[in-house]
Design an enzyme around this catalytic site. Sequence first.
Site, short mmCIF file in Angstrom:
data_model
loop_
_atom_site.label_atom_id
_atom_site.label_comp_id
_atom_site.label_asym_id
_atom_site.label_seq_id
_atom_site.Cartn_x
_atom_site.Cartn_y
_atom_site.Cartn_z
N LEU A 216 10.88 -20.44 -4.74
CA LEU A 216 9.97 -19.54 -4.01
C LEU A 216 8.60 -19.61 -4.65
O LEU A 216 8.47 -19.55 -5.87
CB LEU A 216 10.50 -18.09 -4.08
N ASP B 91 0.83 -1.21 0.00
CA ASP B 91 0.00 0.00 0.00
C ASP B 91 0.87 1.26 0.00
O ASP B 91 2.00 1.26 0.50
CB ASP B 91 -0.93 -0.02 1.22
N ARG C 25 2.07 -4.73 6.08
CA ARG C 25 1.33 -3.72 5.31
C ARG C 25 2.13 -2.43 5.34
O ARG C 25 2.40 -1.88 6.42
CB ARG C 25 -0.07 -3.47 5.88
N ARG D 190 -12.19 2.29 -7.97
CA ARG D 190 -11.29 3.41 -8.29
C ARG D 190 -11.65 4.04 -9.63
O ARG D 190 -12.36 3.44 -10.43
CB ARG D 190 -9.86 2.91 -8.31
N HIS E 42 2.38 3.36 -9.06
CA HIS E 42 2.17 1.93 -9.36
C HIS E 42 3.33 1.38 -10.18
O HIS E 42 3.78 0.25 -9.96
CB HIS E 42 0.85 1.74 -10.11
N ARG F 169 -5.09 -1.96 8.77
CA ARG F 169 -6.28 -2.76 8.52
C ARG F 169 -5.95 -3.87 7.52
O ARG F 169 -4.92 -3.85 6.86
CB ARG F 169 -7.45 -1.88 8.02
N ILE F 170 -6.89 -4.81 7.42
CA ILE F 170 -6.69 -6.01 6.59
C ILE F 170 -7.26 -5.82 5.19
O ILE F 170 -6.87 -6.50 4.25
CB ILE F 170 -7.35 -7.25 7.28
N TRP G 202 -12.02 -2.10 -7.89
CA TRP G 202 -12.78 -1.69 -9.10
C TRP G 202 -13.47 -0.36 -8.86
O TRP G 202 -13.89 0.31 -9.81
CB TRP G 202 -13.84 -2.73 -9.46
#
Length: 252
Positions: A135, A24, A192, A75, A41, A198-199, A73
Amino acid sequence: MLRSTTQSLPECGDVPRHIAVIMDGNGRWATKRFLPRTAGHVRGVQAVRRAVEACGKRGVEYLTLFAFSSENWRRPQEEVTLLMRLFIQTLEKEVRKLSDQGVRLRVVGDLSPFEPKLQELIHLAEQRTAHNTALNLTIAANYGGRWDILQAMQRLLLARPDLANTPQAIDESLLSQYLSMAYAPEPDLFIRTGGEQRISNFLIWQLAYTELYFTDGFWPDFGATELDAAFDWYRSRERRFGRTSAQLAQQI
Ligand code: IPE
Ligand code: IPE
Ligand code: MG
Protein backbone atom coordinates in the site's frame (compact mmCIF):
# COMPACT_ATOMS: atom_id res chain seq x y z
CA MET A 1 3.83 7.71 -17.39
CA LEU A 2 0.58 7.82 -15.43
CA ARG A 3 -2.66 8.48 -17.24
CA SER A 4 -4.52 11.74 -16.74
CA THR A 5 -8.33 11.67 -16.47
CA THR A 6 -8.63 14.62 -18.84
CA GLN A 7 -6.29 13.12 -21.44
CA SER A 8 -7.51 9.52 -21.48
CA LEU A 9 -10.17 7.34 -19.87
CA PRO A 10 -8.98 5.47 -16.77
CA GLU A 11 -10.05 1.94 -15.96
CA CYS A 12 -12.49 1.93 -13.06
CA GLY A 13 -12.88 -1.13 -10.86
CA ASP A 14 -15.12 -1.78 -7.86
CA VAL A 15 -12.34 -0.94 -5.44
CA PRO A 16 -10.90 2.55 -5.82
CA ARG A 17 -7.20 2.40 -6.66
CA HIS A 18 -6.48 5.68 -4.93
CA ILE A 19 -8.38 7.20 -2.00
CA ALA A 20 -7.70 10.73 -0.76
CA VAL A 21 -9.04 11.65 2.67
CA ILE A 22 -9.57 14.90 4.55
CA MET A 23 -9.51 13.66 8.12
CA ASP A 24 -11.73 16.34 9.63
CA GLY A 25 -13.64 16.68 12.89
CA ASN A 26 -11.00 15.78 15.49
CA GLY A 27 -11.56 19.01 17.42
CA ARG A 28 -15.34 18.72 17.44
CA TRP A 29 -15.13 15.05 18.45
CA ALA A 30 -13.18 16.13 21.55
CA THR A 31 -15.22 19.25 22.34
CA LYS A 32 -18.40 17.16 22.32
CA ARG A 33 -16.83 15.09 25.10
CA PHE A 34 -15.60 18.13 27.08
CA LEU A 35 -12.02 17.17 26.21
CA PRO A 36 -9.31 19.45 24.85
CA ARG A 37 -9.18 19.51 21.04
CA THR A 38 -5.79 17.83 21.19
CA ALA A 39 -7.41 14.69 22.62
CA GLY A 40 -9.28 14.46 19.33
CA HIS A 41 -6.03 14.55 17.40
CA VAL A 42 -4.62 11.75 19.55
CA ARG A 43 -7.71 9.64 18.80
CA GLY A 44 -7.40 10.61 15.16
CA VAL A 45 -4.10 8.75 14.96
CA GLN A 46 -5.90 5.53 15.95
CA ALA A 47 -8.34 6.08 13.10
CA VAL A 48 -5.38 6.45 10.72
CA ARG A 49 -4.16 3.03 11.83
CA ARG A 50 -7.61 1.51 11.18
CA ALA A 51 -7.91 3.18 7.78
CA VAL A 52 -4.47 1.95 6.67
CA GLU A 53 -5.25 -1.60 7.71
CA ALA A 54 -8.72 -1.62 6.15
CA CYS A 55 -7.46 -0.14 2.87
CA GLY A 56 -4.65 -2.71 2.74
CA LYS A 57 -7.12 -5.56 3.22
CA ARG A 58 -9.42 -4.25 0.50
CA GLY A 59 -6.68 -3.96 -2.10
CA VAL A 60 -6.48 -0.17 -2.28
CA GLU A 61 -3.14 0.75 -3.88
CA TYR A 62 -2.80 4.38 -2.77
CA LEU A 63 -4.14 6.06 0.36
CA THR A 64 -3.49 9.77 0.78
CA LEU A 65 -4.29 11.46 4.08
CA PHE A 66 -4.43 15.21 4.68
CA ALA A 67 -2.77 15.69 8.07
CA PHE A 68 -1.87 19.39 8.13
CA SER A 69 -2.75 22.04 5.57
CA SER A 70 -0.67 25.04 4.58
CA GLU A 71 -3.38 27.10 6.30
CA ASN A 72 -3.35 25.13 9.58
CA TRP A 73 -0.43 27.28 10.84
CA ARG A 74 -3.18 29.84 11.56
CA ARG A 75 -4.34 27.71 14.51
CA PRO A 76 -3.42 28.52 18.14
CA GLN A 77 0.28 27.93 18.78
CA GLU A 78 -0.35 25.19 21.40
CA GLU A 79 -2.44 23.19 18.95
CA VAL A 80 0.18 23.48 16.19
CA THR A 81 2.91 22.42 18.64
CA LEU A 82 0.87 19.41 19.77
CA LEU A 83 0.20 18.37 16.17
CA MET A 84 3.93 18.50 15.38
CA ARG A 85 4.77 16.50 18.51
CA LEU A 86 2.13 13.94 17.60
CA PHE A 87 3.55 13.65 14.12
CA ILE A 88 7.03 12.97 15.57
CA GLN A 89 5.70 10.43 18.10
CA THR A 90 3.66 8.62 15.47
CA LEU A 91 6.60 8.33 13.11
CA GLU A 92 8.81 7.05 15.95
CA LYS A 93 6.23 4.48 17.03
CA GLU A 94 4.53 3.32 13.86
CA VAL A 95 7.05 3.12 11.04
CA ARG A 96 8.26 -0.37 11.88
CA LYS A 97 4.70 -1.70 12.00
CA LEU A 98 3.81 0.02 8.75
CA SER A 99 6.85 -1.49 7.13
CA ASP A 100 5.90 -4.97 8.39
CA GLN A 101 2.51 -4.48 6.75
CA GLY A 102 4.23 -3.73 3.43
CA VAL A 103 3.29 -0.05 3.50
CA ARG A 104 5.40 2.45 1.59
CA LEU A 105 5.22 5.83 3.29
CA ARG A 106 5.73 9.18 1.61
CA VAL A 107 5.13 12.67 2.94
CA VAL A 108 4.20 15.47 0.55
CA GLY A 109 4.06 19.19 1.24
CA ASP A 110 6.53 21.96 1.98
CA LEU A 111 8.57 20.31 4.72
CA SER A 112 11.05 23.18 5.09
CA PRO A 113 9.32 24.91 8.07
CA PHE A 114 9.30 21.67 10.10
CA GLU A 115 11.88 21.24 12.82
CA PRO A 116 14.99 19.32 11.70
CA LYS A 117 14.13 16.28 13.85
CA LEU A 118 10.77 15.89 12.13
CA GLN A 119 12.32 16.33 8.69
CA GLU A 120 14.89 13.68 9.54
CA LEU A 121 12.26 11.21 10.78
CA ILE A 122 10.25 11.72 7.59
CA HIS A 123 13.33 11.12 5.49
CA LEU A 124 14.22 7.95 7.42
CA ALA A 125 10.65 6.62 7.26
CA GLU A 126 10.53 7.17 3.50
CA GLN A 127 13.88 5.44 3.05
CA ARG A 128 13.01 2.57 5.32
CA THR A 129 9.73 1.77 3.55
CA ALA A 130 10.86 2.56 0.00
CA HIS A 131 10.95 -1.09 -1.06
CA ASN A 132 7.39 -1.87 0.14
CA THR A 133 4.67 -2.51 -2.39
CA ALA A 134 1.44 -3.49 -0.56
CA LEU A 135 0.00 0.00 0.00
CA ASN A 136 1.30 3.44 -0.90
CA LEU A 137 0.49 5.68 2.03
CA THR A 138 0.99 9.40 1.51
CA ILE A 139 0.70 11.90 4.32
CA ALA A 140 0.08 15.46 3.17
CA ALA A 141 1.74 17.75 5.70
CA ASN A 142 2.03 21.50 5.29
CA TYR A 143 0.42 20.72 1.96
CA GLY A 144 -1.69 23.03 -0.16
CA GLY A 145 -3.01 22.34 -3.64
CA ARG A 146 -2.02 25.82 -4.82
CA TRP A 147 1.48 25.40 -3.37
CA ASP A 148 1.75 22.12 -5.27
CA ILE A 149 0.85 23.64 -8.64
CA LEU A 150 3.20 26.58 -8.05
CA GLN A 151 6.14 24.43 -6.98
CA ALA A 152 5.53 22.18 -10.00
CA MET A 153 5.71 25.17 -12.34
CA GLN A 154 8.81 26.50 -10.60
CA ARG A 155 10.62 23.16 -10.75
CA LEU A 156 9.63 22.66 -14.37
CA LEU A 157 11.06 26.04 -15.38
CA LEU A 158 14.23 25.36 -13.40
CA ALA A 159 14.70 22.06 -15.22
CA ARG A 160 13.69 23.47 -18.60
CA PRO A 161 14.49 27.22 -18.74
CA ASP A 162 13.96 27.09 -22.54
CA LEU A 163 10.22 26.73 -21.91
CA ALA A 164 9.99 30.33 -20.72
CA ASN A 165 10.31 31.30 -24.40
CA THR A 166 7.88 28.63 -25.65
CA PRO A 167 5.19 28.47 -22.96
CA GLN A 168 2.77 26.86 -25.42
CA ALA A 169 4.95 23.74 -25.16
CA ILE A 170 3.91 23.35 -21.52
CA ASP A 171 1.06 20.88 -21.43
CA GLU A 172 -0.80 18.95 -18.76
CA SER A 173 1.30 15.85 -18.89
CA LEU A 174 4.54 17.82 -18.65
CA LEU A 175 3.46 19.96 -15.71
CA SER A 176 1.87 17.06 -13.84
CA GLN A 177 5.22 15.25 -13.80
CA TYR A 178 6.40 17.91 -11.36
CA LEU A 179 3.45 17.71 -8.97
CA SER A 180 4.42 16.29 -5.60
CA MET A 181 2.30 13.15 -6.16
CA ALA A 182 3.45 12.47 -9.72
CA TYR A 183 4.02 8.85 -8.66
CA ALA A 184 0.32 8.17 -8.06
CA PRO A 185 -2.72 7.95 -10.31
CA GLU A 186 -5.37 10.59 -9.68
CA PRO A 187 -7.67 9.73 -6.75
CA ASP A 188 -10.79 7.74 -7.63
CA LEU A 189 -12.50 8.47 -4.34
CA PHE A 190 -12.24 11.46 -2.03
CA ILE A 191 -13.60 11.15 1.50
CA ARG A 192 -14.12 14.05 3.90
CA THR A 193 -15.35 13.37 7.40
CA GLY A 194 -16.69 16.02 9.77
CA GLY A 195 -19.63 17.28 7.72
CA GLU A 196 -17.98 20.12 5.78
CA GLN A 197 -18.41 19.98 2.02
CA ARG A 198 -15.27 21.66 0.76
CA ILE A 199 -11.82 20.81 -0.58
CA SER A 200 -9.85 23.15 1.75
CA ASN A 201 -6.94 23.48 -0.70
CA PHE A 202 -6.24 19.73 -0.84
CA LEU A 203 -5.29 18.07 -4.16
CA ILE A 204 -7.00 20.66 -6.35
CA TRP A 205 -5.33 19.58 -9.60
CA GLN A 206 -5.68 15.84 -9.06
CA LEU A 207 -9.34 15.87 -7.91
CA ALA A 208 -10.58 16.96 -11.36
CA TYR A 209 -12.64 13.76 -11.89
CA THR A 210 -12.58 12.23 -8.42
CA GLU A 211 -15.85 11.08 -6.85
CA LEU A 212 -16.45 13.26 -3.78
CA TYR A 213 -17.90 11.61 -0.66
CA PHE A 214 -18.81 13.67 2.40
CA THR A 215 -19.87 12.18 5.69
CA ASP A 216 -20.98 13.80 8.95
CA GLY A 217 -19.07 11.38 11.20
CA PHE A 218 -15.97 12.73 12.90
CA TRP A 219 -12.56 11.35 11.92
CA PRO A 220 -11.79 9.68 15.31
CA ASP A 221 -14.90 7.50 14.78
CA PHE A 222 -13.87 6.43 11.27
CA GLY A 223 -13.14 2.74 10.71
CA ALA A 224 -13.71 -0.24 8.42
CA THR A 225 -17.53 0.09 8.53
CA GLU A 226 -17.39 3.75 7.50
CA LEU A 227 -14.89 2.92 4.76
CA ASP A 228 -17.18 0.22 3.39
CA ALA A 229 -20.09 2.69 3.36
CA ALA A 230 -17.95 5.03 1.24
CA PHE A 231 -17.03 2.12 -1.07
CA ASP A 232 -20.73 1.18 -1.48
CA TRP A 233 -21.51 4.77 -2.44
CA TYR A 234 -18.53 4.82 -4.82
CA ARG A 235 -19.73 1.68 -6.59
CA SER A 236 -23.10 3.34 -7.17
CA ARG A 237 -21.57 6.25 -9.08
CA GLU A 238 -21.47 6.42 -12.84
CA ARG A 239 -18.05 7.81 -13.76
CA ARG A 240 -18.62 9.45 -17.12
CA PHE A 241 -15.53 11.63 -17.59
CA GLY A 242 -17.49 13.94 -19.86
CA ARG A 243 -19.38 11.26 -21.83
CA THR A 244 -23.08 10.48 -21.72
CA SER A 245 -24.78 7.58 -19.91
CA ALA A 246 -25.85 6.14 -23.25
CA GLN A 247 -22.25 5.96 -24.43
CA LEU A 248 -21.27 4.12 -21.27
CA ALA A 249 -24.13 1.63 -21.72
CA GLN A 250 -23.02 0.87 -25.28
CA GLN A 251 -19.55 -0.14 -24.14
CA ILE A 252 -20.86 -3.08 -22.13
C1 IPE B 1 -8.74 17.75 11.43
O1 IPE B 1 -9.59 17.97 12.49
C2 IPE B 1 -7.30 17.63 11.85
C3 IPE B 1 -6.43 18.73 11.41
C4 IPE B 1 -6.76 19.75 10.68
C5 IPE B 1 -5.06 18.64 11.83
P1 IPE B 1 -9.87 19.45 13.01
O2 IPE B 1 -8.83 19.80 14.01
O3 IPE B 1 -10.01 20.38 11.87
O4 IPE B 1 -11.26 19.26 13.74
P2 IPE B 1 -12.50 20.27 13.69
O5 IPE B 1 -12.85 20.48 12.24
O6 IPE B 1 -12.06 21.53 14.34
O7 IPE B 1 -13.56 19.55 14.44
C1 IPE C 1 -8.55 20.46 6.37
O1 IPE C 1 -9.27 20.60 7.56
C2 IPE C 1 -7.13 20.10 6.65
C3 IPE C 1 -6.91 18.81 7.32
C4 IPE C 1 -7.78 17.90 7.66
C5 IPE C 1 -5.54 18.53 7.59
P1 IPE C 1 -9.54 22.03 8.20
O2 IPE C 1 -10.37 21.77 9.40
O3 IPE C 1 -8.27 22.76 8.39
O4 IPE C 1 -10.38 22.76 7.05
P2 IPE C 1 -11.31 24.04 7.12
O5 IPE C 1 -10.52 25.13 7.77
O6 IPE C 1 -12.51 23.67 7.94
O7 IPE C 1 -11.68 24.32 5.70
MG1 MG D 1 -11.57 21.00 10.74
